[in-house]
Each structure stands twice: as structure tokens, then as C-alpha cells.
Scaffold this active site. Structure first.
Site, PDB file in Angstrom:
ATOM      1  N   ASP A  16       0.843  -1.199   0.000  1.00 17.84           N
ATOM      2  CA  ASP A  16       0.000   0.000   0.000  1.00 17.84           C
ATOM      3  C   ASP A  16       0.882   1.255   0.000  1.00 17.84           C
ATOM      4  O   ASP A  16       1.735   1.421   0.880  1.00 17.84           O
ATOM      5  CB  ASP A  16      -0.898   0.013   1.248  1.00 17.84           C
ATOM      6  CG  ASP A  16      -2.000  -1.034   1.186  1.00 17.84           C
ATOM      7  OD1 ASP A  16      -2.162  -1.689   0.136  1.00 17.84           O
ATOM      8  OD2 ASP A  16      -2.716  -1.190   2.200  1.00 17.84           O
ATOM      9  N   LYS A  43      -6.586  -6.808   0.462  1.00 13.80           N
ATOM     10  CA  LYS A  43      -7.707  -7.314   1.247  1.00 13.80           C
ATOM     11  C   LYS A  43      -7.431  -8.728   1.767  1.00 13.80           C
ATOM     12  O   LYS A  43      -7.773  -9.067   2.899  1.00 13.80           O
ATOM     13  CB  LYS A  43      -8.992  -7.281   0.422  1.00 13.80           C
ATOM     14  CG  LYS A  43      -9.399  -5.861   0.060  1.00 13.80           C
ATOM     15  CD  LYS A  43     -10.736  -5.773  -0.598  1.00 13.80           C
ATOM     16  CE  LYS A  43     -10.952  -4.395  -1.206  1.00 13.80           C
ATOM     17  NZ  LYS A  43     -10.778  -3.295  -0.260  1.00 13.80           N
ATOM     18  N   GLY A 206     -20.171   0.750   8.276  1.00 11.73           N
ATOM     19  CA  GLY A 206     -19.158   1.712   8.703  1.00 11.73           C
ATOM     20  C   GLY A 206     -19.319   2.081  10.168  1.00 11.73           C
ATOM     21  O   GLY A 206     -19.475   1.201  11.027  1.00 11.73           O
ATOM     22  N   ARG A 208     -21.705   3.056  11.721  1.00  9.60           N
ATOM     23  CA  ARG A 208     -23.018   2.727  12.306  1.00  9.60           C
ATOM     24  C   ARG A 208     -23.100   1.262  12.721  1.00  9.60           C
ATOM     25  O   ARG A 208     -24.152   0.786  13.153  1.00  9.60           O
ATOM     26  CB  ARG A 208     -24.135   3.076  11.322  1.00  9.60           C
ATOM     27  CG  ARG A 208     -24.355   4.595  11.192  1.00  9.60           C
ATOM     28  CD  ARG A 208     -25.380   4.950  10.155  1.00  9.60           C
ATOM     29  NE  ARG A 208     -24.862   4.742   8.811  1.00  9.60           N
ATOM     30  CZ  ARG A 208     -25.275   3.808   7.976  1.00  9.60           C
ATOM     31  NH1 ARG A 208     -26.246   2.986   8.324  1.00  9.60           N
ATOM     32  NH2 ARG A 208     -24.724   3.681   6.780  1.00  9.60           N
ATOM     33  N   ASP A 234      -7.683   6.414  10.441  1.00  9.89           N
ATOM     34  CA  ASP A 234      -7.502   5.781   9.124  1.00  9.89           C
ATOM     35  C   ASP A 234      -8.368   4.522   9.090  1.00  9.89           C
ATOM     36  O   ASP A 234      -8.117   3.583   9.838  1.00  9.89           O
ATOM     37  CB  ASP A 234      -6.016   5.428   8.930  1.00  9.89           C
ATOM     38  CG  ASP A 234      -5.724   4.790   7.582  1.00  9.89           C
ATOM     39  OD1 ASP A 234      -6.673   4.585   6.792  1.00  9.89           O
ATOM     40  OD2 ASP A 234      -4.549   4.483   7.312  1.00  9.89           O
ATOM     41  N   ASP A 240     -11.622  -5.388   6.434  1.00  6.98           N
ATOM     42  CA  ASP A 240     -10.841  -6.639   6.373  1.00  6.98           C
ATOM     43  C   ASP A 240     -10.594  -7.189   7.770  1.00  6.98           C
ATOM     44  O   ASP A 240     -10.662  -8.411   7.993  1.00  6.98           O
ATOM     45  CB  ASP A 240      -9.494  -6.387   5.674  1.00  6.98           C
ATOM     46  CG  ASP A 240      -9.681  -5.867   4.265  1.00  6.98           C
ATOM     47  OD1 ASP A 240     -10.686  -6.230   3.628  1.00  6.98           O
ATOM     48  OD2 ASP A 240      -8.829  -5.087   3.804  1.00  6.98           O
ATOM     49  N   ARG A 273      -5.484   3.548  14.236  1.00  9.88           N
ATOM     50  CA  ARG A 273      -4.061   3.529  13.850  1.00  9.88           C
ATOM     51  C   ARG A 273      -3.940   3.622  12.333  1.00  9.88           C
ATOM     52  O   ARG A 273      -4.856   3.210  11.610  1.00  9.88           O
ATOM     53  CB  ARG A 273      -3.417   2.210  14.279  1.00  9.88           C
ATOM     54  CG  ARG A 273      -3.562   1.941  15.736  1.00  9.88           C
ATOM     55  CD  ARG A 273      -3.210   0.494  15.997  1.00  9.88           C
ATOM     56  NE  ARG A 273      -3.576   0.147  17.349  1.00  9.88           N
ATOM     57  CZ  ARG A 273      -3.783  -1.082  17.788  1.00  9.88           C
ATOM     58  NH1 ARG A 273      -3.658  -2.093  16.974  1.00  9.88           N
ATOM     59  NH2 ARG A 273      -4.115  -1.295  19.031  1.00  9.88           N
TER      60      ARG A 273
HETATM   61  O1  RIB Z   1      -9.332  -3.037   2.146  1.00  9.00           O
HETATM   62  C1  RIB Z   1      -8.154  -2.291   2.216  1.00  9.00           C
HETATM   63  C2  RIB Z   1      -7.181  -2.782   1.201  1.00  9.00           C
HETATM   64  O2  RIB Z   1      -7.706  -2.561  -0.089  1.00  9.00           O
HETATM   65  C3  RIB Z   1      -5.836  -2.081   1.199  1.00  9.00           C
HETATM   66  O3  RIB Z   1      -4.904  -2.651   2.078  1.00  9.00           O
HETATM   67  C4  RIB Z   1      -5.437  -2.125  -0.253  1.00  9.00           C
HETATM   68  O4  RIB Z   1      -4.318  -2.926  -0.511  1.00  9.00           O
HETATM   69  C5  RIB Z   1      -6.664  -2.608  -1.017  1.00  9.00           C
HETATM   70  O5  RIB Z   1      -6.543  -3.925  -1.374  1.00  9.00           O
END
Ligand code: RIB
Length: 294
Positions: A16, A43, A206, A208, A234, A240, A273
Site C-alpha cells: 500500500d 484485502k 461503517g 453505524r 484511518d 478486512d 491507527r
Molecule cells: O481493504 C483495504 C485494502 O484494499 C488495502 O490494504 C489495499 O491494498 C486494497 O486492497
């Protein structure tokens, strides 16, 4: 069923590339950024790390390139005790990248360049109680993985992200579907997923919280999973973290509602974080957070 692993995650591994800015740019706009950082993500990898940090014996089916990014991501997997025997290293192919903008309120926008993730394939699936997939690897791979999972008696969980329409043949192989509000609309709604055989649909909302819908008559509006109050910096990877944690707790034998509450706590903590993988909490942190929240 007896299985060597608790959770098998089939999915992407990305590096990322993250820029922060006060406000994210709209189409055609340029804005000045503040900070730049590189973090492990994707993900699939985020979900595998979340399952492992939640205490699950986790095996990951993925692919990286034979570049420094790929080497770094493999080291992250090993550091979290993830079984990487099904993570391929592709010669001459770049590791997946995600270009991420994060605004001051914690919201993000993401462009994913798949690289090696487009080559992820499944011939045999490692034995696991729960098999979890998302959609940053080829659809045919997810389909094959769920066929094999079903044949082995595993529970299949699909996080249908990034949002897209999906073949009914794939949806018919899902025991539990975890879409956000936009994704569930694209898939035709909760009832369409039940008609295809899903046992449960968890719609994430989210800040909610989430709503659990269970198949069968008389389940009405579903069970609301309340959010945990945090100040997000963030939100990348929060969904995930939710999915990986949920599968870890299901594999450990939790009831669905208990597993969802714990997953919601893990996801909330992750938003406090920066980064995807670096933000995912350990089980002990989540336990302490849940206890403190009462
Ligand atoms: O869901 C977040 C992820 O989406 C990030 O880490 C990025 O790599 C994308 O896959």
C-alpha cells in the site's frame, strides 16, 4: 470437521502506497498531501493477518512478485505465523500495489493494480474450518476455492469487495456473505442472497455498525451489531479486520452474534491507527477493549 487450519484466506497481497491529505481530491482535482508511507496490505493479506492475530491457525492462498515488495510481504506473513505454503512467488511479475489517499476524517480512496494477484489460482485447498475470500483475485479462483471448500465440509465466507456484480453460480457457494451497503445492492439485496442459499448476510455499515440477517422466515429487520465508539484516524483495512476476526471466532466455535461483536471491536480498534496490516489488533487488545467498553 477436523482440519489442520482454522481459517484459509484466499486473496490478494499488496504493497500500500499511502498519502494523507486534509481532503481527498475529487475527479480532475489536485490537492497537496501531508505524509507518505508504505505499508503491507491487500484485502486478502489484511484478512489473513486479522484471523492470525485473533488467534486462528491461518493459511493463505495468494501470490506476490519476485521483487522487494514481495519479499517484504512474505516476511510479514511469516511474522504473524501465517502458513505461506500456498503463496506463490511469480517470476517477472510485480507484486500488487494499492495507491491510497487518506483524508483527515479517516476516509480513504483506493486504486488497486493487481500485479501477481491476477495469477492467484487454486488446485488443491488446504483443509480449514472456514474459507474466506474477497474479489481482488480472479473470480474463477474464488469459485474453485469455494467448490473445494464445500466438498470438504468447510464454511465459506465471501466479502464481495471491491464492489461488483457476481455470477449466481459463485453466490450459490457462499454460506455467509459480508457486503457493505453498496455491495449488497449490487448483488441484488439480502433476499436475493438468501434465495441463492446463503445462511447469513452481514451488512457492514461503517461507523453505524453492522446488521446480521439470517435466512429463514420471520427474521424481520435483522440483528443490529452496535459500533464501538472510537476516534478514527484511518479506516483502511477496517472491513478486512472485521472479516478476518469474524472467521477466526467462528472457527473457534463462537455463536455468530458473539463473533460479530468481537469482530466489530477489532475493526473499531484498527481505525485508531494508520495503515492496513499495521493497524490490526492482537486478540488480547481486543479482549481488553471489549471489557473496557462494558
Ligand atoms: O481493504 C483495504 C485494502 O484494499 C488495502 O490494504 C489495499 O491494498 C486494497 O486492497
Amino acid at each position: 470437521m477436523s482440519a489442520r487450519h482454522d481459517v484459509c484466506v484466499v486473496g490478494s497481497s499488496n504493497l500500500d502506497l499511502v498519502a494523507t491529505a486534509a481532503v481527498l481530491p475529487g475527479p480532475g482535482e489536485t490537492v497537496m498531501g501531508r505524509d507518505y508511507a508504505e505499508h503491507p496490505g491487500g484485502k486478502g493479506l489484511n484478512q489473513a493477518v486479522a484471523a492470525a492475530r485473533a488467534g486462528a491457525r491461518t493459511v493463505f492462498v495468494s501470490a506476490v512478485g519476485d521483487d522487494t515488495a514481495g519479499t517484504g510481504l512474505l516476511a510479514v506473513m511469516h511474522g504473524d505465523g501465517i502458513d505461506t505454503s500456498c503463496v506463490a512467488t511469480r517470476a517477472g511479475v510485480p507484486t500488487g500495489r494499492a495507491l491510497i489517499g487518506v483524508g483527515d476524517s479517516g476516509e480513504n480512496s483506493i486504486i488497486v493494480v493487481p500485479g501477481a494477484n491476477a495469477t492467484v489460482e487454486v488446485d488443491e485447498l488446504p483443509a480449514a474450518r472456514v474459507v474466506l475470500a474477497q474479489l481482488e483475485v480472479p473470480l474463477g479462483t474464488v469459485h474453485r476455492a469455494f467448490e473445494l471448500a464445500r466438498a470438504a465440509g468447510a464454511t465459506t465466507v465471501l466479502n464481495p469487495a471491491p464492489a461488483q456484480t457476481l455470477p449466481t453460480e459463485l453466490l450459490a457457494l457462499c454460506d455467509i456473505v459480508v457486503p457493505n451497503e453498496h455491495e449488497v445492492e449490487l448483488l441484488g439485496g439480502v433476499d436475493a442472497l438468501f434465495a441463492l442459499g446463503a445462511r447469513a448476510v452481514v451488512v457492514t455499515e461503517g461507523s453505524r455498525g453492522a446488521t446480521l440477517h439470517r435466512g429463514g422466515a420471520g427474521n424481520g429487520a435483522g440483528v443490529h451489531i452496535a459500533p464501538f465508539a472510537v476516534s478514527p484516524v484511518d479506516t483502511t483495512g477496517a472491513g478486512d479486520t472485521f472479516c478476518g476476526s469474524l472467521c477466526a471466532r467462528l472457527a473457534a466455535g463462537d455463536d455468530l452474534v458473539d463473533a460479530l461483536r468481537w469482530a466489530a471491536a477489532a475493526a473499531a480498534l484498527s481505525t485508531t491507527r494508520a495503515g492496513a496490516v499495521p493497524s490490526i489488533p492482537l486478540a488480547a487488545e481486543v479482549d481488553a477493549f471489549v471489557t473496557a467498553a462494558g
